[in-house]
Structure formats: structure tokens, C-alpha cells
Design an enzyme around this catalytic site. Structure first.
Site, PDB file in Angstrom:
ATOM      1  N   HIS A 179       0.849  -1.197   0.000  1.00 40.90           N
ATOM      2  CA  HIS A 179       0.000   0.000   0.000  1.00 40.90           C
ATOM      3  C   HIS A 179       0.892   1.256   0.000  1.00 40.90           C
ATOM      4  O   HIS A 179       0.937   2.016   0.960  1.00 40.90           O
ATOM      5  CB  HIS A 179      -0.888  -0.022   1.247  1.00 40.90           C
ATOM      6  CG  HIS A 179      -2.071   0.881   1.218  1.00 40.90           C
ATOM      7  ND1 HIS A 179      -2.017   2.159   0.727  1.00 40.90           N
ATOM      8  CD2 HIS A 179      -3.349   0.697   1.636  1.00 40.90           C
ATOM      9  CE1 HIS A 179      -3.205   2.723   0.852  1.00 40.90           C
ATOM     10  NE2 HIS A 179      -4.037   1.848   1.403  1.00 40.90           N
ATOM     11  N   GLU A 305      -0.553   1.003  -5.649  1.00 39.33           N
ATOM     12  CA  GLU A 305      -0.322  -0.207  -4.857  1.00 39.33           C
ATOM     13  C   GLU A 305      -0.226  -1.435  -5.752  1.00 39.33           C
ATOM     14  O   GLU A 305      -1.185  -1.801  -6.428  1.00 39.33           O
ATOM     15  CB  GLU A 305      -1.478  -0.381  -3.863  1.00 39.33           C
ATOM     16  CG  GLU A 305      -1.763   0.858  -3.040  1.00 39.33           C
ATOM     17  CD  GLU A 305      -3.077   0.769  -2.295  1.00 39.33           C
ATOM     18  OE1 GLU A 305      -3.432  -0.337  -1.846  1.00 39.33           O
ATOM     19  OE2 GLU A 305      -3.762   1.803  -2.170  1.00 39.33           O
TER      20      GLU A 305
END
Length: 348
Positions: A179, A305
Site C-alpha cells: 500500500h 499499490e
């Protein structure tokens, strides 16, 4: 350095600073600092195996961490590179993004050999295994090994290896994401460039170019999390930003680029074993609803991500999955022509 088992702290050459250092971070949390002798560095908190800093040789921070980030378990750290495992977002029964990002990892002093070249690179190996508490919410036995590597040119590499160690012969399934919060100049605005300063065809003409744009995801299908994960096809030559975005791009290429005009910098993301890519920015209204995120900080961050979401990973006992991302920051300028983004995406 060979790819054989490293010690937790590796000795530097006589004329260099220590390459790997254990120290205390915010609120006394343990962290590891990797340093490359040209000046680049990476910081990793053992809490969450969370990369919170990646600086180039000039000491410029390349990742975004919120000024309101809470470095206090069990709260996940807002920014940097959280590890989403064994669940991405709320796509399952667990808490959002799973539990790996708010567990304490250990340094693995003798990891199994990695099938990658580790010469001339500074790295640390981290290990997470399930606890009895984890088994209550996700009843599977696993080993998660993460190698964080800082290359000679300042590139940041993260290699995750997840192994099913279930003794009962049962497979398990998971989703995953790095992330990554990138630091950008200002995601909102377009620059107005005159013919005197850039490539407008005539002096005095104006030409609009987006401050921050993403190349490599055009024409691809995506699931829009803001519209009940409906499936759409991306239009246009590049992705630019005017409002909140939360999309899962499917069957993505192994390279994606983020061009930042003002900082004259291009991030290049290379990935393996991770077919999807999430693009996220909360924009102003969502940012104000997040207690650990500054009201105006959305302007200076962008999450791209590398992920495995649409097709979850299933492992039988003894099987191992590997997912890798490599991040590099390339000096670039739209005006100077130093970098053709398509050449970056197509090149080595």
C-alpha cells in the site's frame, strides 16, 4: 554480499557508514535503517514490517507519511508502505487490510536462500508467523518472509514470500497489496506553460500539463470502489486527478510510472507476481474524516499499490507464493525531454 544467510546487522566497509542499523523510532518502537554509501536510506519499523522512509542520495524523502500518523499499536501507521495481508481492504471477514500491518515482526537472522542477486545491496529479512490470537480470526498457519533491499542506485526492493505451513493439509487463500504512499508535489493542479518555457508551438501560446500523472494503466479495466466496484475501462492517455479516486486496475503491466512535473521526478514501479494495481487518493472530504490524516495532506500524496486482489492467491500446504515490487525515482522534466515516460515503461 552473497545471497546466503545474512546477519541481522551487516558490517560496513572501513570507509563507509554502517549499512544496517537497529535503533529506536517514534514512541520507542524498534526500527531498522538501511543506508547506501552514496547517501540513500530506508527505514523499516518492526511494527508492521512497515517502511516509513525512503530517501534518495540528496536526502529527499520519496514516501509520504502523515504528520498525524499514530505510531502506537494496535493502530496502523498512516503512510509509507503498509503490508496488506491476508486481506486487502474490506474484501473479506477480517479488519480492513488484514493484520500483518499491525503485528510485530522479527528479524530473521538465517532466512532460506532468495533466488535473487543480493550482491552490492543492503538488505534486511523480516519474519511474521501466526499467533494463537491470529488463529482465532484467520485459522491458518503461515510463514511470511519479507526482504527489504536498498540497491546501489537507491532503488527500494521489497520481496514477500508467503508459505502455507498448515499441519492439517488444508489450503488457504489470501489477497495482498504493498500500500505504497508516494510523496508528490501537488496532485490537484494543472500548470499553464508558455511557449517561452516549454514546447508550445508558438511563442506566447499556452499549454496545460497536469502536475502529477500516472502512465501505464491507460485502456485497462478497473473496479471502481466508489461505485460499488463496478467495472469500467480507463479512457485517455494517462491518469490525472481532480477528485477522490479509489480504483483497482486489473491485469496490469509489470511497470507503472508516476510523473511529477514540479519535482521533475518520475517514480517507476516494477512488480512481479502482482497482477493488479490500486490507485487511491482520498481528496478533501475523505481526508477530513480520517483522524490520522491532515486535512490538506491529500494534495501531497498518491497511493499506487502493487496488489493481488481480483484473483486471490491459494496455497496448498508447503506451497510458497512470491510477490515483489521495485521502486526507483528518476530525475525527469516534461520540458527538457530528458525522459520519455513511454520509454521508461517499455525499457529495461
Amino acid at each position: 554480499m552473497s545471497s546466503a544467510a545474512p546477519s541481522p546487522v551487516m558490517a560496513p566497509a572501513a570507509n563507509e557508514k554502517p549499512s544496517v542499523q537497529m535503533c529506536k523510532g517514534i514512541n520507542g518502537l524498534d526500527k531498522v535503517v538501511l543506508r547506501e554509501f552514496r547517501g540513500s536510506s530506508v527505514e523499516i519499523y518492526l511494527y508492521g514490517a512497515h517502511v516509513t522512509s525512503w530517501k534518495n542520495e540528496h536526502g529527499e524523502e520519496l514516501l509520504f507519511v502523515s504528520s498525524k500518523a499514530i505510531f502506537k499499536p494496535p493502530k496502523a501507521i498512516r503512510g509509507g508502505i503498509p503490508i496488506c495481508f491476508p486481506q486487502f481492504s474490506n474484501l473479506g471477514p477480517l479488519e480492513a487490510h488484514g493484520f500483518a500491518r499491525n503485528r510485530f515482526w522479527s528479524i530473521d537472522p538465517s532466512p532460506p536462500p532468495f533466488p535473487v542477486d543480493s550482491s552490492n545491496k543492503t538488505y534486511v529479512d523480516l519474519l511474521l508467523k501466526n499467533t494463537e490470537e491470529d488463529m482465532k480470526i484467520w485459522p491458518h498457519s503461515f510463514e511470511f518472509r519479507l526482504r527489504v533491499t536498498l540497491g546501489p542506485a537507491g532503488d527500494l526492493m521489497m520481496t514477500s514470500r508467503v508459505r502455507n505451513t498448515n499441519p492439517d493439509g488444508k489450503p488457504f487463500t489470501f489477497t495482498f497489496a504493498y500500500h505504497t504512499y508516494f510523496s508528490v508535489s501537488d496532485i490537484r493542479n494543472c500548470l499553464v506553460l508558455t511557449g517561452d518555457t516549454c514546447n508550445a508551438s508558438l511563442p506566447g501560446e499556452t499549454q496545460k500539463q497536469s502536475e502529477v500523472r500516472v502512465e501505464g494503466l491507460e485502456t485497462l479495466d478497473y473496479l471502481d470502489n466508489l461505485q460499488n466496484r463496478e467495472r469500467f475501462t480507463e479512457q485517455g492517455d494517462a491518469i490525472t486527478f481532480e477528485s477522490e479516486v479509489d480504483k483497482i486496475y486489473l491485469s496490469t503491466p509489470t511497470k507503472i510510472a508516476i510523473l511529477d512535473h514540479e519535482k521533475k521526478r518520475t517514480f517507476v514501479i516494477r512488480k512481479d507476481g502482482l497482477s493488479d494495481a490500486v490507485v487511491w487518493n482520498p481528496w478533501d472530504k475523505k481526508a477530513k474524516s480520517l483522524a490520522d490524516f491532515g486535512d490538506d495532506e491529500y494534495k501531497h500524496m498518491l497511493c499506487i499499490e502493487a496488489a493481488a486482489i481480483e484473483k486471490p492467491i491459494t496455497l496448498k500446504p508447503g506451497e510458497e507464493w512470491k510477490g515483489r515490487q521495485e521502486l526507483s525515482a528518476v530525475p525527469s522534466s516534461y520540458c527538457s525531454g530528458q525522459l520519455d515516460p513511454r520509454r521508461v515503461l517499455q525499457g529495461s
